[in-house]
Design an enzyme around this catalytic site. Structure first.
Site, PDB file in Angstrom:
ATOM      1  N   ARG A 255     -20.296   0.472  16.609  1.00 27.63           N
ATOM      2  CA  ARG A 255     -20.669   1.885  16.529  1.00 27.63           C
ATOM      3  C   ARG A 255     -19.415   2.754  16.352  1.00 27.63           C
ATOM      4  NH1 ARG A 255     -22.629   4.135  21.524  1.00 27.63           N
ATOM      5  NH2 ARG A 255     -20.814   5.470  21.259  1.00 27.63           N
ATOM      6  N   HIS A 259     -22.806   8.022  20.337  1.00 32.43           N
ATOM      7  CA  HIS A 259     -24.195   7.570  20.482  1.00 32.43           C
ATOM      8  C   HIS A 259     -25.149   8.638  19.950  1.00 32.43           C
ATOM      9  CE1 HIS A 259     -27.885   6.125  22.345  1.00 32.43           C
ATOM     10  NE2 HIS A 259     -28.031   7.318  22.883  1.00 32.43           N
ATOM     11  N   TYR A 268     -14.766   5.730  26.532  1.00 38.20           N
ATOM     12  CA  TYR A 268     -15.087   4.307  26.731  1.00 38.20           C
ATOM     13  C   TYR A 268     -14.866   3.434  25.499  1.00 38.20           C
ATOM     14  CZ  TYR A 268     -19.624   5.592  24.584  1.00 38.20           C
ATOM     15  OH  TYR A 268     -20.612   6.038  23.740  1.00 38.20           O
TER      16      TYR A 268
END
Ligand SMILES: Cc1ncc(C[n+]2csc(CCOP(=O)(O)OP(=O)(O)O)c2C)c(N)n1
Ligand SMILES: [Mg+2]
Length: 355
Positions: A255, A259, A268
């Site tokens: 990714r 998100h 993160y």
């Protein structure tokens, strides 16, 4: 059989890198179809790019970005026939565009407006599923039911790596295997469930390994390679249609965008890996492939992008021209006999909004 080149890490790959890795090809795809795939990629990319802008301008609500997931969506949807059904998650919110759904409909969905509801029958696209994996049993049930009715349909459910940890995925996959349902379980393994890495979802070496337990074959494919995804899905569709049952497809990517618009991945994510992914993003990868093949020209690419941009401009204008929805809709369709407290709440909402 089409030619599949040896791939790194056991992932199927067709598109080369223009240097050491040679280009392969998918048997049976005409130049027109290759260009159609490109148009679809550009359409979805433009939808996504513009949606992030519209979100920042306050014109749509929180939005689940799918940047660099386009090859997985386009390649797989292209392998289906019009009569086959698609069960999307929020990550594939715009998949209906590939079936002729107007952008204004999907934009209205993200605006929380009822003009964003569509008839699944009209497009063969079920409602966007936000609860993780709950649409997997829906897709399996649909596929099995349509088989019982003697229809020649396949269903495809899209979900993420995190979804494979959910009970609903297990229930759906078990059922699909036992009933030999004509269904494709298409997992976009972008290696994150928001901030939870796939290494914390499972101790299995690959997500494809899970398929063995459900008695179905699995294919692992490079999720950034639209042709490899198309070819893998075409095989799965052939299996399903011929009565050989379900297939699990694990399309592997990383990714490279947040998100959703409400997320800050910098706390993160592996930024270096993101940069790598961005450099090799799927639309550019396919565009370079077509240019190498002489199927696409720079001027045609510009034309296709301009068309998609214009479609989006008209789409947001149309979505914004919708009259405000009646707030009572929020309260309807949930209960056959609504409890009296709901009427009080609606009255209060009307008072607050002056509606
Ligand atoms: C049943 C359920 N639990 C939790 C959530 C909150 N949630 C939204 S997205 C998400 C992560 C899902 O990750 P994955 O399945 O990998 O899909 P991706 O978003 O990466 O495409 C979670 C946990 C939810 N929507 N539904
Ligand atoms: Mg994920």
């Amino acid at each position: 059989m089409s030619r599949v080149l040896p791939a790194e890490g056991g992932l199927r790959r067709i598109i080369g890198d223009g240097h050491a890795l040679p280009d392969g090809e998918v048997e049976g795809l005409s130049s027109e179809q290759l260009l159609e795939l490109y148009r679809h990629l550009v359409l979805l990319r433009t939808y996504d790019d513009r949606s992030v802008v519209y979100h920042r301008q306050g014109r749509i609500g929180t939005y689940a970005i799918y940047w660099n997931h386009e090859a997985m969506q386009v390649g797989s949807a292209f392998a289906l026939e019009k009569r086959d059904w698609i069960f999307p998650s929020y990550r594939e919110s715009a998949i209906g565009l590939l079936r002729g759904m107007p952008p204004s409909t999907v934009l209205s969905w993200w605006r929380g407006h009822p003009a964003g509801w569509w008839s699944p029958e009209e497009y063969g696209v079920a409602s966007i599923c936000v609860p993780i994996a709950t649409h997997v049993p829906h897709a399996v049930g649909y596929a099995w039911g349509s088989r019982l009715k003697g229809e020649d349909r396949v269903a495809l459910a899209y979900f993420g790596d995190g979804a494979t940890s959910e009970g609903a995925f297990h229930e759906g996959a078990t059922f699909a295997g036992v009933m030999q349902a004509p269904v494709i379980l298409f997992c976009n393994n972008n290696q994150w469930a928001i901030s939870t890495p796939v290494s914390e979802q499972t101790a299995a070496a690959t997500l494809a390994d899970k398929a063995i337990g459900y008695g179905m074959p699995a294919i692992r494919v490079d999720g950034g390679d639209v042709l490899a995804v198309y070819e893998a899905t075409r095989e799965a569709v052939d299996r399903a249609r011929s009565g050989a049952g379900p297939t699990f497809i694990e399309a592997v990517t990383y990714r490279a965008a947040p998100h959703a618009t409400a997320d800050d991945p910098s706390v993160y994510i592996d930024q270096e890996r993101v940069e790598e992914e961005r450099e090799n993003e799927c639309v550019g990868r396919y565009e370079r492939y077509l240019l190498r093949k002489g199927v696409l020209t720079d001027s045609l690419a510009l034309e296709i992008r301009a068309e998609a941009f214009e479609l989006m401009r008209a789409g947001i204008a149309q979505a914004e021209a919708e009259p405000p929805a009646d707030v009572s809709l929020v309260f309807e369709h949930a209960y056959a006999d609504p409890p009296p407290s709901l009427a009080d709440e609606l009255a209060e909402l009307r008072r607050v909004l002056g509606a």
